[in-house]
Design an enzyme around this catalytic site. Structure first.
Site, PDB file in Angstrom:
ATOM      1  N   ARG A  33       0.966  -1.177  -0.070  1.00  0.00           N
ATOM      2  CA  ARG A  33       0.049  -0.037  -0.150  1.00  0.00           C
ATOM      3  C   ARG A  33       0.818   1.188  -0.064  1.00  0.00           C
ATOM      4  O   ARG A  33       0.393   2.357   0.334  1.00  0.00           O
ATOM      5  CB  ARG A  33      -0.975   0.068   1.396  1.00  0.00           C
ATOM      6  CG  ARG A  33      -1.899  -1.089   0.982  1.00  0.00           C
ATOM      7  CD  ARG A  33      -3.197  -0.919   2.113  1.00  0.00           C
ATOM      8  NE  ARG A  33      -3.913  -2.079   2.070  1.00  0.00           N
ATOM      9  CZ  ARG A  33      -3.751  -3.156   2.719  1.00  0.00           C
ATOM     10  NH1 ARG A  33      -2.745  -3.256   3.555  1.00  0.00           N
ATOM     11  NH2 ARG A  33      -4.550  -4.208   2.604  1.00  0.00           N
ATOM     12  N   LYS A  83       2.466  11.413 -11.289  1.00  0.00           N
ATOM     13  CA  LYS A  83       1.890  10.399 -12.271  1.00  0.00           C
ATOM     14  C   LYS A  83       2.749   9.370 -12.253  1.00  0.00           C
ATOM     15  O   LYS A  83       3.889   9.324 -12.803  1.00  0.00           O
ATOM     16  CB  LYS A  83       1.184  11.089 -13.345  1.00  0.00           C
ATOM     17  CG  LYS A  83       0.169  11.960 -13.414  1.00  0.00           C
ATOM     18  CD  LYS A  83      -0.334  12.095 -14.929  1.00  0.00           C
ATOM     19  CE  LYS A  83      -1.440  13.296 -14.961  1.00  0.00           C
ATOM     20  NZ  LYS A  83      -1.543  13.805 -16.372  1.00  0.00           N
ATOM     21  N   GLU A  95      10.132  19.140 -24.929  1.00  0.00           N
ATOM     22  CA  GLU A  95       9.148  19.460 -23.939  1.00  0.00           C
ATOM     23  C   GLU A  95       9.875  20.771 -22.777  1.00  0.00           C
ATOM     24  O   GLU A  95       9.116  21.620 -22.510  1.00  0.00           O
ATOM     25  CB  GLU A  95       9.435  18.392 -22.641  1.00  0.00           C
ATOM     26  CG  GLU A  95       8.752  16.943 -23.419  1.00  0.00           C
ATOM     27  CD  GLU A  95       7.109  16.972 -23.170  1.00  0.00           C
ATOM     28  OE1 GLU A  95       6.431  18.039 -22.662  1.00  0.00           O
ATOM     29  OE2 GLU A  95       6.703  15.871 -23.679  1.00  0.00           O
ATOM     30  N   LYS A 148       6.395  23.343 -13.714  1.00  0.00           N
ATOM     31  CA  LYS A 148       5.377  22.084 -13.695  1.00  0.00           C
ATOM     32  C   LYS A 148       4.929  22.107 -12.210  1.00  0.00           C
ATOM     33  O   LYS A 148       3.869  21.684 -12.122  1.00  0.00           O
ATOM     34  CB  LYS A 148       6.164  20.818 -14.049  1.00  0.00           C
ATOM     35  CG  LYS A 148       5.243  19.714 -13.770  1.00  0.00           C
ATOM     36  CD  LYS A 148       5.498  18.416 -14.874  1.00  0.00           C
ATOM     37  CE  LYS A 148       4.401  17.421 -14.618  1.00  0.00           C
ATOM     38  NZ  LYS A 148       4.619  16.283 -15.349  1.00  0.00           N
ATOM     39  N   GLU A 202      -5.280  17.005 -12.657  1.00  0.00           N
ATOM     40  CA  GLU A 202      -5.826  17.702 -13.872  1.00  0.00           C
ATOM     41  C   GLU A 202      -7.228  17.654 -14.121  1.00  0.00           C
ATOM     42  O   GLU A 202      -7.839  17.092 -15.297  1.00  0.00           O
ATOM     43  CB  GLU A 202      -5.224  16.369 -15.017  1.00  0.00           C
ATOM     44  CG  GLU A 202      -4.987  17.113 -16.451  1.00  0.00           C
ATOM     45  CD  GLU A 202      -4.126  16.059 -17.353  1.00  0.00           C
ATOM     46  OE1 GLU A 202      -2.932  15.798 -16.883  1.00  0.00           O
ATOM     47  OE2 GLU A 202      -4.356  16.268 -18.523  1.00  0.00           O
ATOM     48  N   ARG A 251      -3.760  21.807 -15.112  1.00  0.00           N
ATOM     49  CA  ARG A 251      -2.599  20.956 -15.438  1.00  0.00           C
ATOM     50  C   ARG A 251      -2.910  20.658 -16.993  1.00  0.00           C
ATOM     51  O   ARG A 251      -1.647  19.912 -17.475  1.00  0.00           O
ATOM     52  CB  ARG A 251      -2.625  19.574 -14.708  1.00  0.00           C
ATOM     53  CG  ARG A 251      -1.620  18.563 -14.732  1.00  0.00           C
ATOM     54  CD  ARG A 251      -1.474  17.816 -13.483  1.00  0.00           C
ATOM     55  NE  ARG A 251      -0.338  16.886 -13.943  1.00  0.00           N
ATOM     56  CZ  ARG A 251       0.378  15.923 -12.930  1.00  0.00           C
ATOM     57  NH1 ARG A 251      -0.255  15.841 -11.695  1.00  0.00           N
ATOM     58  NH2 ARG A 251       1.377  15.281 -13.212  1.00  0.00           N
ATOM     59  N   ASN A 300      -0.170  19.846 -21.613  1.00  0.00           N
ATOM     60  CA  ASN A 300      -0.609  18.957 -22.856  1.00  0.00           C
ATOM     61  C   ASN A 300      -0.473  19.772 -24.115  1.00  0.00           C
ATOM     62  O   ASN A 300      -0.912  19.307 -25.220  1.00  0.00           O
ATOM     63  CB  ASN A 300      -1.762  18.418 -22.657  1.00  0.00           C
ATOM     64  CG  ASN A 300      -2.031  17.470 -21.849  1.00  0.00           C
ATOM     65  OD1 ASN A 300      -0.917  16.784 -21.288  1.00  0.00           O
ATOM     66  ND2 ASN A 300      -3.183  17.367 -21.074  1.00  0.00           N
ATOM     67  N   HIS A 336       0.269  18.222 -27.606  1.00  0.00           N
ATOM     68  CA  HIS A 336       0.119  16.614 -27.077  1.00  0.00           C
ATOM     69  C   HIS A 336      -1.088  16.195 -27.855  1.00  0.00           C
ATOM     70  O   HIS A 336      -1.082  14.845 -28.070  1.00  0.00           O
ATOM     71  CB  HIS A 336       0.124  16.498 -25.564  1.00  0.00           C
ATOM     72  CG  HIS A 336       1.520  16.648 -25.033  1.00  0.00           C
ATOM     73  ND1 HIS A 336       2.377  17.576 -25.015  1.00  0.00           N
ATOM     74  CD2 HIS A 336       1.998  15.611 -24.309  1.00  0.00           C
ATOM     75  CE1 HIS A 336       3.511  17.478 -24.174  1.00  0.00           C
ATOM     76  NE2 HIS A 336       3.398  16.061 -24.028  1.00  0.00           N
ATOM     77  N   HIS A 345       0.102  13.178 -29.545  1.00  0.00           N
ATOM     78  CA  HIS A 345      -0.493  11.702 -29.335  1.00  0.00           C
ATOM     79  C   HIS A 345      -0.898  10.807 -30.611  1.00  0.00           C
ATOM     80  O   HIS A 345      -0.635   9.706 -30.731  1.00  0.00           O
ATOM     81  CB  HIS A 345      -1.488  11.711 -28.489  1.00  0.00           C
ATOM     82  CG  HIS A 345      -0.873  11.875 -27.015  1.00  0.00           C
ATOM     83  ND1 HIS A 345      -1.660  12.312 -25.960  1.00  0.00           N
ATOM     84  CD2 HIS A 345       0.194  11.746 -26.367  1.00  0.00           C
ATOM     85  CE1 HIS A 345      -0.915  12.520 -24.866  1.00  0.00           C
ATOM     86  NE2 HIS A 345       0.340  11.880 -25.133  1.00  0.00           N
ATOM     87  N   HIS A 402       8.775  10.401 -27.892  1.00  0.00           N
ATOM     88  CA  HIS A 402       7.616  11.266 -27.507  1.00  0.00           C
ATOM     89  C   HIS A 402       7.890  12.899 -27.709  1.00  0.00           C
ATOM     90  O   HIS A 402       7.065  13.467 -28.249  1.00  0.00           O
ATOM     91  CB  HIS A 402       7.143  10.896 -25.977  1.00  0.00           C
ATOM     92  CG  HIS A 402       6.402  11.994 -25.482  1.00  0.00           C
ATOM     93  ND1 HIS A 402       4.949  11.956 -25.768  1.00  0.00           N
ATOM     94  CD2 HIS A 402       6.341  12.784 -24.354  1.00  0.00           C
ATOM     95  CE1 HIS A 402       4.267  12.607 -24.933  1.00  0.00           C
ATOM     96  NE2 HIS A 402       5.355  13.379 -24.398  1.00  0.00           N
TER      97      HIS A 402
HETATM   98 ZN    ZN Z   1       5.072  14.972 -23.099  1.00  0.00          ZN
END
Ligand code: ZN
Ligand code: ADP
Length: 364
Positions: free
Chosen positions: A120, A142, A184, A227, A237, A241, A245, A248, A252, A265
Site C-alpha cells: 500500500r 503520475k 518539452e 511544472k 488534471e 494541468r 498538454n 500533445h 499523441h 515522445h
Molecule cells: Zn509530454
C-alpha cells in the site's frame, strides 16, 4: 545548486538540481533514510550509472536490492510489475524500504507504480536520467504502466519523497532522446515563460551541441518550477494541468498512427506544437511573427518527418478516437501569445485538418 519545492495537499517534497551531484547521491540518501534500498533501473542505465551507485551504497553498509529491467516502453507492463513484486516479496522487502528509481520515464513510471502499490505504498526517490524525465515525468506524481489496449491506463498519483537531478548524466544520452527532451523544455517556454524562451533562442545551438551543465541546471530547474507550480494548482488534471498538454493532442495522434515505435515522445510533441501554433494563429491572438519565432525554435530540434505511408486521414482518425474517449470532448491547448496559454473546445474539423497538415509539413 537549485532547489524546487513541490507542495501538494498530500505531500511536500523537494527537487534538487545540481551538476555533478551524482557522486553525492549516496550521502543524500543516507541523510533521508537508514532503511534498505531497492534500486530499480534499466540495463543501459545500470551499466553506465546503476552499478557505481549500487557499489557506493553498499560500501556504506546499507542493505540493497538491485532490480534491472529491459530498456524501453515494453517494460511498462503489469507483467513486469508482477516480477518486481515477486522479487521484493522473496527478498523480504519491508515497509521501511525505499525505492530508488534510476532511469528515464519508463523506469520512473514503473518503479513509481511499484512504490505506490507495494504494501500500500513505500517511500520513493526519483533519480531521472533522461531530459524528458528530469523536466517532466519525475515531477508531478503520475506513475503507472501501459495496458495492451492503451498507454498509461493503469496508474496512480504518487509523489516521491525527493527528486535528485544531475544534468551531467545527460552527456551520455542518445542524440534523438536528447533533442526529444528539449522539445518539452521548449513547450514550457511557449506556455509560461518568455524569459526562458529568449534564453533558448539565444543559446539553443550551444545547448544542443555541448549540453553544458551550468546552462542545463538553470533550464531544468526552471521547467521543474513551472511544472510544480501548475501541479500545485491542479494535481488531478481538472483544469490548468491540461496546459502541459500543449502540442500533445496532435503529438499523441502521431505517436499512435505510427504504432508508438517511430517517434520519441518529444519528437511527436515537437510536430504537435507546430500544428497547435498554427491553430493558435488562426483562432487566437498569436501574431504571425510570434508564430515564426516559435517555429524556428522547433525546427532547430529537427523532429523527424511523418512517414510517407501515414495519411492525413489516419492521423485525423486517431484524433477523433481520442476525442470520443473523453466525455468532455477534445480540449485544445492554444497560445494567446508566446508565454500565455488558453484552453479551447469545439475546434472545427476543417481547422483541425489544417493544424494536422502543418504538423506534418516538411521542415526544409
Ligand atoms: Zn509530454
Ligand atoms: P523517456 O525518459 O524518454 O521516457 P526511457 O526511459 O525509455 O525514456 O529511456 C530512453 C532510453 O535512454 C532507454 O534506452 C534508456 O536506457 C536510455 N537512457 C536513459 N538515461 C540515459 C542516460 N543518462 N544515458 C544514456 N542512456 C540513457
Amino acid at each position: 545548486m537549485k532547489h524546487v519545492i513541490v507542495s501538494t495537499p498530500g505531500k511536500r517534497y523537494d527537487i534538487i538540481v545540481e551538476k555533478k551531484s551524482f557522486a553525492q547521491f549516496p550521502l543524500i540518501l543516507q541523510s533521508l533514510t537508514a532503511g534498505p534500498v531497492v534500486l530499480i533501473t534499466d540495463a543501459n542505465v545500470h551499466a553506465i550509472y546503476g552499478r557505481q551507485l549500487a557499489a557506493r551504497l553498499q560500501s556504506t553498509g546499507r542493505q540493497i536490492l538491485v532490480q534491472i529491467i529491459p530498456p524501453g516502453e515494453s517494460s511498462k507492463t503489469l507483467q513486469q510489475c508482477e516480477q518486481l513484486y515477486s522479487a521484493l516479496i522473496e527478498n523480504h522487502v519491508s515497509r521501511d524500504a525505499v525505492i530508488v528509481a534510476l532511469g528515464g520515464g519508463v523506469v520512473g513510471d514503473l518503479a513509481g507504480f511499484i512504490a505506490a502499490t507495494y504494501m500500500r505504498g513505500i517511500r520513493l526517490i526519483q533519480i531521472p536520467t533522461t531530459l524528458l524525465a528530469q523536466v517532466d515525468s519525475s515531477v508531478g506524481g503520475k506513475v503507472g504502466v501501459n495496458h495492451t489496449l492503451g498507454k498509461n491506463l493503469i496508474g496512480a498519483f504518487y509523489h516521491p519523497d525527493k527528486v535528485l537531478i544531475d544534468p551531467e548524466v545527460l552527456q551520455t544520452l542518445d542524440e534523438r532522446e536528447w533533442r526529444a527532451g528539449l522539445a518539452e523544455v521548449v513547450k514550457y517556454a511557449f506556455i509560461q515563460d518568455t524569459e526562458l524562451l529568449r534564453l533558448l533562442e539565444n543559446e539553443m545551438t550551444t545547448i544542443l551541441q555541448q549540453r553544458d551543465a551550468d546552462a542545463l541546471e538553470e533550464i531544468i530547474a526552471r521547467c521543474c518550477e513551472i511544472k510544480a507550480d501548475i501541479v500545485q494548482q491542479d494535481e488531478r488534471e481538472e483544469g490548468v494541468r491540461a496546459w502541459l498538454n500543449f502540442g500533445h493532442t496532435i503529438g499523441h495522434a502521431l505517436e499512435a498512427a505510427t504504432g508508438f515505435n517511430y517517434y520519441c515522445h518529444g519528437e511527436a510533441v515537437g510536430r504537435g506544437m507546430m500544428g497547435a501554433l498554427h491553430l493558435s494563429t488562426a483562432l487566437t491572438g498569436l501574431q504571425a511573427d510570434e508564430l515564426q519565432r516559435a517555429l524556428a525554435l522547433i525546427r532547430m530540434l529537427n523532429p523527424p518527418p511523418v512517414p510517407k505511408n501515414i495519411s492525413l486521414e489516419e492521423i485525423m482518425a486517431r484524433l477523433l478516437q481520442d476525442k470520443k474517449r473523453r466525455s468532455s470532448g477534445q480540449t485544445w491547448v492554444l497560445l494567446n501569445h508566446l508565454g500565455a496559454v488558453l484552453l479551447q473546445d469545439n475546434i472545427s474539423d476543417a481547422l483541425t485538418r489544417m493544424a494536422v497538415e502543418q504538423a506534418c509539413q516538411d521542415l526544409y
